[in-house]
Every structure is written in C-alpha cells, then in structure tokens.
Design an enzyme around this catalytic site. Structure first.
Site, short mmCIF file in Angstrom:
data_model
loop_
_atom_site.label_atom_id
_atom_site.label_comp_id
_atom_site.label_asym_id
_atom_site.label_seq_id
_atom_site.Cartn_x
_atom_site.Cartn_y
_atom_site.Cartn_z
N TYR A 55 -10.58 -2.04 -11.30
CA TYR A 55 -9.21 -1.88 -11.72
C TYR A 55 -9.35 -0.98 -13.15
O TYR A 55 -9.72 -1.37 -14.18
CB TYR A 55 -8.45 -3.02 -11.77
CG TYR A 55 -8.05 -3.88 -10.66
CD1 TYR A 55 -8.23 -3.25 -9.44
CD2 TYR A 55 -7.75 -4.93 -10.74
CE1 TYR A 55 -8.07 -3.64 -8.23
CE2 TYR A 55 -7.45 -5.82 -9.55
CZ TYR A 55 -7.89 -4.89 -8.37
OH TYR A 55 -7.51 -5.86 -7.14
N SER A 208 -0.78 -7.81 -2.54
CA SER A 208 0.26 -6.81 -2.01
C SER A 208 1.39 -7.62 -1.42
O SER A 208 1.54 -7.12 -0.27
CB SER A 208 -0.48 -5.31 -1.44
OG SER A 208 0.62 -4.36 -1.44
N PRO A 209 1.86 -8.76 -1.77
CA PRO A 209 2.97 -9.16 -0.98
C PRO A 209 4.25 -8.55 -0.90
O PRO A 209 5.24 -8.58 -0.06
CB PRO A 209 3.08 -10.46 -1.65
CG PRO A 209 2.57 -10.34 -3.21
CD PRO A 209 1.53 -9.35 -2.83
N LEU A 210 4.27 -7.53 -1.73
CA LEU A 210 5.42 -6.39 -1.77
C LEU A 210 4.98 -5.12 -1.11
O LEU A 210 5.78 -4.18 -1.11
CB LEU A 210 5.97 -6.08 -3.37
CG LEU A 210 6.67 -7.24 -3.94
CD1 LEU A 210 6.88 -7.04 -5.32
CD2 LEU A 210 7.70 -7.99 -3.17
N ALA A 211 3.99 -5.15 -0.25
CA ALA A 211 3.53 -4.31 0.39
C ALA A 211 3.41 -2.81 -0.39
O ALA A 211 3.69 -1.66 0.22
CB ALA A 211 4.41 -3.96 1.70
N GLY A 213 4.75 -1.87 -2.90
CA GLY A 213 6.08 -1.63 -3.69
C GLY A 213 7.02 -1.15 -2.59
O GLY A 213 8.21 -0.94 -3.06
N LEU A 215 8.62 -3.10 -0.56
CA LEU A 215 9.55 -4.06 -0.61
C LEU A 215 9.87 -4.53 -2.06
O LEU A 215 10.67 -5.51 -2.22
CB LEU A 215 8.78 -5.41 -0.14
CG LEU A 215 8.41 -5.37 1.42
CD1 LEU A 215 7.60 -6.48 1.78
CD2 LEU A 215 9.45 -5.01 2.21
N GLY A 217 12.35 -2.46 -3.23
CA GLY A 217 13.71 -1.83 -3.29
C GLY A 217 13.63 -0.35 -3.76
O GLY A 217 14.64 0.35 -3.70
#
Length: 343
Positions: A55, A208-211, A213, A215, A217
């Site tokens: 990273y 990446s539980p928000l895929a 970005g 998810l 919005g």
C-alpha cells in the site's frame, strides 16, 4: 463496540477493522490527517487495523507505525499487515518464498515501528511456490516472536484446505484466518470459502465490503461516474461499457432504495450485511477521509431483519459475483490460455 473471536486464536477484535490502504500516495497523502483518522477510529472503539507492505509502497505502514508509536497505543491494537506484492524491480522482492517473506517481515516491522506483528497475511496465492515453503517460513517467524499468527488473503477454497492439510502433515503453524472480497455485490465466497473457513475454525476479515466504492452512494445511474485511484488501478471493475458493471449499477439502485425504505444508509446496510454472516469476524473499512470514516461508524449496531436479507438475496443471489473481475484474483490457468492447451 462488541468483540468477536478471531477464529480459534482467542484474540478478540471489533466487528469493524480499520483498513489503511488509502493512507499515503494511493489515497490521502497527508500523514497528519491520516493519523487523525486512525486516532478517531481507535477512540470509537476499533481495536483492529489492517495494512500491507504494497500500500503506497510501504508508506501506509509508515503512517500506521507513527500513529501507534505514541502513548502506548500499540499494545492495545491488533495489528495486521501482508506480504506478497512486488516491492521494487528486483524479481525476488515479491511473492510467497521463504527468501522474501523473511526479508520483508523485517522491513514491515521497521516501517511499523513495532517488535511484533499480530497477524501476518499472504496477500495472494502463488501457484509457483510450494505452500509448504510459505508455511515453513511463517512458522519460523512465529517461533522467532516476530509475528503472533498468520493468515491468507483471497485464497480459493481448495487452497485454504490444502494449506490446512499441509500444516498438519508437516507440523507447521496454520493459517488462522482468511481475508476474502465480500460485499452485497461480490458474494461468490458464500458457496465455498466461508463454509470452509467455518469448518476449519478460521476467522474471516473481508476486504472491500463497500465493493471498492460501489456501495458508497457515489455510483448511481443518474450521476456522473467519479474518477478514482481504484478505477485507474483496476479499470475493468469500473468500465461502464461492460455489461457486468451495468448490472452492478442496476443492483446498487435497488439496494439504495431498500436502504431508504429500511430507514438507514446504503453504507450501513452494506457493512451490516457483511458482518451478519456467521462466518465473518470483522469487516475491513478503508476510509480516505474523516467524513468517510464517520459515515461508516455505527454500522456494527445495525441489525438486518429477515425480510431485508430476503430482498437482498433477490437483488443479488447468494453465491454470486455480478462481475468476475471483483473476485480479486484470477487463477493463471484461466488468465493464460496456453495453460489450458496441449500445444
């Protein structure tokens, strides 16, 4: 926050884990601001931080190290990092070999300003390296006191099983957890990886539980598609000319409507869905800004009712990835046609 067991280790971690991928050149280059975000997460009760050597080419580890060096914070944090990805032009400065793991662990310890790493993870599989070579090196690091436990990331189910069997046969320490991609849009691991982890008593800390970005919005049919570092790094996942990504947009619109009807946000419903699965220990959130962190805190308190979960299953069927590229790793025998042919 409540605490959950990390597999069978007895280590207790919060259901949200602070991911540090966005700290440094890949996301937020302001070290002081990144440290403030880390401090806010710790103040909110999070005791689990995950980073990786690759990273921002080590910069993320340096930022995390600076944040934890003050006021004895390190002693109260379960600190995880990873090894595998390339760290420069040297062909041996990468991978899952003993040579690289032993060298890079020392590099990570130096960047993190710590004497030990709680959870050292193999960032991706490497078919060219014998898993016993990898497990042997990791076992020696445990016995040397440099790491406490080790795990895998984005391993397919059969390789998770193989690693468990090799560890038993060769008297190695074993992988205690897996870090897979998992979200409302990326559900393939429900078919095999999650049940296998449960069977072997492994913790699961999805990335990446928000895929990526999707998810958050920001990605909606009625809005201009935002530019991002992720889109530059992995363009297939954000190329709107692909039908797979159009299917994701359709699903996001339906999920956003569901969240509104449930009286919550899309972000909270996405995080709550991931940590609802009985195999999951902690979901890795990866904020770039303080605002993003604040928007994710509190999701651990949301309980999704059965009717909401049933509607989610109709939007994205269980065990389904809407886009194969979101799996995070493509086996070389699928990516390289020569490996499927005799001539």
């Amino acid at each position: 926050m409540d605490y959950r067991n990390l597999g069978r280790t007895g280590v207790r971690v919060t259901p949200l884990c602070l991911g540090a991928m966005m700290f440094g050149a890949w996301g937020n280059p302001d070290h002081d601001d990144s440290i403030r975000i880390i401090d806010r997460a710790l103040d909110a009760g999070i005791n689990f931080i995950d980073t990786a050597d690759v990273y921002s080419a080590g910069e993320s580890e340096q930022i995390v190290g600076k944040a934890l060096a003050a006021d004895g914070k390190r002693d109260h944090v379960v600190l995880a990092t990873k090894v595998h990805g390339p760290m420069g032009g040297d062909p041996n400065a990468r991978g899952n070999t003993r040579r690289w793991i032993m060298q890079e662990c020392d590099n990570s310890l130096r960047r993190l300003q710590t004497d030990w790493i709680d959870l050292y993870q193999i960032h991706r599989p490497e078919p060219d390296t014998d898993i016993d070579e990898t497990l042997g090196a990791l076992t020696d690091l445990v016995r040397a006191g440099k790491i406490r436990y080790f795990g895998s990331s984005t391993f397919p189910a059969y390789q998770i099983v193989e690693a468990q069997w090799v560890a038993e046969r060769r008297n190695r320490e074993r992988f205690v957890c897996e870090q897979p991609p998992y979200s409302l849009l990326v559900r393939a691991i429900e078919a095999d990886v999650l049940p296998v982890c449960q069977q072997y008593g492994m913790g699961v800390i999805p990335w990446s539980p928000l895929a990526g970005g999707w998810l958050s919005g920001r990605y909606r049919k009625d809005r201009e598609i935002p530019k991002s570092f992720r889109a530059e790094l992995i363009p297939d996942r954000y190329d709107m000319s692909l039908p797979e990504n159009q299917r994701k947009l359709d699903a996001v619109d339906q999920l956003a409507q569901l969240a509104e009807e449930a009286g919550t946000t899309l972000i909270h419903i996405a995080l709550a869905f991931v940590i609802e699965h009985p195999a999951v220990t902690s979901a890795i959130i990866g904020p770039r800004t303080m605002e993003q962190l604040e928007g994710q805190l509190g999701a651990e308190d949301l309980v999704l009712e059965s009717d909401v979960l049933d509607r989610i299953d109709k939007i994205v069927p269980p065990g389904t990835n809407l886009h194969a590229a979101d799996a995070g790793w493509t086996p070389p025998w699928l990516a390289d046609a020569r490996l499927r042919r005799r001539t």
